[in-house]
Design a protein around this motif. Sequence first.
Motif, PDB file in Angstrom:
ATOM      1  N   GLY A  73       0.819  -1.213  -0.106  1.00  0.00           N
ATOM      2  CA  GLY A  73      -0.069   0.125   0.054  1.00  0.00           C
ATOM      3  C   GLY A  73       0.759   1.266  -0.127  1.00  0.00           C
ATOM      4  O   GLY A  73       2.045   1.334   0.314  1.00  0.00           O
ATOM      5  N   GLN A  74       0.092   2.441  -0.494  1.00  0.00           N
ATOM      6  CA  GLN A  74       1.080   3.778  -0.571  1.00  0.00           C
ATOM      7  C   GLN A  74       1.874   4.134   0.779  1.00  0.00           C
ATOM      8  O   GLN A  74       3.020   4.328   0.661  1.00  0.00           O
ATOM      9  N   ASP A  75       0.977   4.167   1.897  1.00  0.00           N
ATOM     10  CA  ASP A  75       1.934   4.453   2.948  1.00  0.00           C
ATOM     11  C   ASP A  75       2.932   4.036   3.658  1.00  0.00           C
ATOM     12  O   ASP A  75       4.073   4.211   3.890  1.00  0.00           O
ATOM     13  N   GLN A  76       2.700   2.385   3.704  1.00  0.00           N
ATOM     14  CA  GLN A  76       3.886   1.625   4.146  1.00  0.00           C
ATOM     15  C   GLN A  76       5.013   1.506   3.310  1.00  0.00           C
ATOM     16  O   GLN A  76       6.027   1.383   3.823  1.00  0.00           O
ATOM     17  N   ALA A  77       4.672   1.444   2.061  1.00  0.00           N
ATOM     18  CA  ALA A  77       5.758   1.218   0.896  1.00  0.00           C
ATOM     19  C   ALA A  77       6.424   2.671   0.797  1.00  0.00           C
ATOM     20  O   ALA A  77       7.815   2.479   0.757  1.00  0.00           O
ATOM     21  N   SER A  78       5.861   3.756   1.157  1.00  0.00           N
ATOM     22  CA  SER A  78       6.437   5.062   0.979  1.00  0.00           C
ATOM     23  C   SER A  78       7.293   5.187   2.121  1.00  0.00           C
ATOM     24  O   SER A  78       8.597   5.572   2.328  1.00  0.00           O
ATOM     25  N   SER A  79       7.001   4.878   3.494  1.00  0.00           N
ATOM     26  CA  SER A  79       7.718   4.646   4.604  1.00  0.00           C
ATOM     27  C   SER A  79       8.746   3.894   4.565  1.00  0.00           C
ATOM     28  O   SER A  79      10.004   4.108   5.097  1.00  0.00           O
ATOM     29  N   TYR A  80       8.468   2.523   4.093  1.00  0.00           N
ATOM     30  CA  TYR A  80       9.745   1.390   4.013  1.00  0.00           C
ATOM     31  C   TYR A  80      10.790   1.999   3.131  1.00  0.00           C
ATOM     32  O   TYR A  80      11.809   1.863   3.172  1.00  0.00           O
ATOM     33  N   LEU A  81      10.507   2.377   1.745  1.00  0.00           N
ATOM     34  CA  LEU A  81      11.372   2.641   0.875  1.00  0.00           C
ATOM     35  C   LEU A  81      12.010   3.935   1.095  1.00  0.00           C
ATOM     36  O   LEU A  81      13.205   3.993   0.783  1.00  0.00           O
ATOM     37  N   SER A  82      11.362   4.824   1.634  1.00  0.00           N
ATOM     38  CA  SER A  82      12.035   6.213   1.795  1.00  0.00           C
ATOM     39  C   SER A  82      13.104   6.009   2.974  1.00  0.00           C
ATOM     40  O   SER A  82      14.057   6.845   2.891  1.00  0.00           O
ATOM     41  N   ALA A  83      13.027   4.814   3.674  1.00  0.00           N
ATOM     42  CA  ALA A  83      14.097   4.756   4.793  1.00  0.00           C
ATOM     43  C   ALA A  83      15.625   4.260   4.201  1.00  0.00           C
ATOM     44  O   ALA A  83      16.538   4.024   4.741  1.00  0.00           O
ATOM     45  N   SER A  84      15.354   3.464   3.038  1.00  0.00           N
ATOM     46  CA  SER A  84      16.409   3.241   2.390  1.00  0.00           C
ATOM     47  C   SER A  84      17.467   4.108   1.761  1.00  0.00           C
ATOM     48  O   SER A  84      17.057   5.535   2.000  1.00  0.00           O
ATOM     49  N   ASN A  85      18.503   3.790   1.555  1.00  0.00           N
ATOM     50  CA  ASN A  85      19.774   4.618   1.157  1.00  0.00           C
ATOM     51  C   ASN A  85      20.216   4.325  -0.436  1.00  0.00           C
ATOM     52  O   ASN A  85      20.906   3.175  -0.511  1.00  0.00           O
ATOM     53  N   SER A  86      20.249   5.466  -1.205  1.00  0.00           N
ATOM     54  CA  SER A  86      20.570   5.048  -2.756  1.00  0.00           C
ATOM     55  C   SER A  86      21.515   5.872  -3.240  1.00  0.00           C
ATOM     56  O   SER A  86      22.337   5.843  -4.309  1.00  0.00           O
ATOM     57  N   CYS A  87      22.049   6.951  -2.262  1.00  0.00           N
ATOM     58  CA  CYS A  87      23.057   7.792  -2.483  1.00  0.00           C
ATOM     59  C   CYS A  87      24.600   7.388  -2.719  1.00  0.00           C
ATOM     60  O   CYS A  87      24.803   6.519  -1.784  1.00  0.00           O
ATOM     61  N   SER A  88      25.231   7.535  -3.713  1.00  0.00           N
ATOM     62  CA  SER A  88      26.597   7.170  -3.814  1.00  0.00           C
ATOM     63  C   SER A  88      27.599   8.427  -3.431  1.00  0.00           C
ATOM     64  O   SER A  88      28.813   8.043  -3.658  1.00  0.00           O
ATOM     65  N   SER A  89      26.903   9.580  -3.126  1.00  0.00           N
ATOM     66  CA  SER A  89      28.047  10.633  -2.851  1.00  0.00           C
ATOM     67  C   SER A  89      28.223  10.889  -1.067  1.00  0.00           C
ATOM     68  O   SER A  89      27.270  10.425  -0.395  1.00  0.00           O
ATOM     69  N   THR A  90      29.582  11.316  -0.674  1.00  0.00           N
ATOM     70  CA  THR A  90      29.592  11.598   0.303  1.00  0.00           C
ATOM     71  C   THR A  90      30.069  13.155   0.669  1.00  0.00           C
ATOM     72  O   THR A  90      30.418  13.619   1.757  1.00  0.00           O
TER      73      THR A  90
END
Length: 425
Positions: A306-323
Amino acid sequence: MPHFNLRLDTSAPDDGESFYWTRDANSTFLGALGPSLGSLGPVPTLNIDLVRIAVGVYAADRSVPRKFGGSDWNQREISLTLPVANAAHWASRERELAGMLDFLSGDSWSMTFVDAPPAEEDVALTPVAASRVVLFSGGADSAIGALKSRFNLYEQEHHILVSHYSASHIAPIQKALEARLATFEPHRSQSHEVFHLARRAVRLDGTEFDSEPSSRSRSFLFLALGLANAAIHGVDLWIPENGFASINPPLDPGRRGSLSTRTTHPAFLTAFNALLSGSGMVGQIRNPFESWTKGEMVAWAMQQLGQDQASSYLSASNSCSSTGQRSFGVPLRVHCGVCFGCVLRRSSFAAAGLHDRTEYASPRASVELARWLERVSVMSAVRDFVATGVRPRDLMALSLPHDYKLADALDLTSRGIAELGEYVR
């Protein structure tokens, strides 16, 4: 040509640049894992050897600075002497293994193997039987892969998530994401193995190693650790990544392989699986999303949660390659928003219609940050890439396996480019 030795004790005379992997303070490596992997359980001997090889490769990769500029940046020659339980076996596979590493990192590798007695370690009891092992980097793709694995388990079945980190800010992200995942489908169970295995900045005598930040071989170590866990249970290893990034089309002719590393490239995984099966090692490496775009992966997760749970879960991941953002007072948990990992992430959320709660660096924070973001941004290159597209002859130059149909590659890249195009236009 730089030459390195991996050693399992400090008693032998040092006849060159050496890395020491020991269980005491006289170790070149951070982390509690010993060179016989006893804390994992009864790991098969060849898998122990594979992890030792990967540790040596990773340490050497970190210790030879690249020459940036033109095409020289990825053309190093590195040789290693590695202690293993079965030197004759690995000597017979040296060209096969070196070819894989050449493809992965863009360098030229050569290896010599020496027989080494197993380091004495207590062996942990076999943990609960697992149906699958999944690499869990903390990125959005791995988060979706772990979700798919969990949902595919039968009731009371168990899977193992394996994480590795060298940068300290990644571990909390991995642990928090795993805790969120554990709340879904509560009748399935999981465990989480988190490895902190990295070369120290200084030698045993206190002098500093040369340092190369790119470390494309870290994924080889990640895979070897995952395979060690999988081999205990006799199961396959999942490495989830969208197929568009796996194919790795260049942003432009002068930036070969610029979309990502080649960790999940079909040619690399095919070669790695051939090495495993040819060595008689249990299990294979699988990418469950080899034919999916990232947007399709995000859409699947939204359908499940569902929209809310998927948004919360995936937004907590990290995809950034920059420091680089930390130089401007921006915490590393905040995405830069302009590297390719961030642009692909943002376009995939948009393509799926999923609310993106990720925190991105704001150019309004300071003039200096805004200038840096503009300088490192790939947005212009991505726009050009979308406008140009990918032709069949471009794909023919990407070293795809013979059984990977060109029509399938063209269809996949066209769908991936369409997702990018909707976001960057």
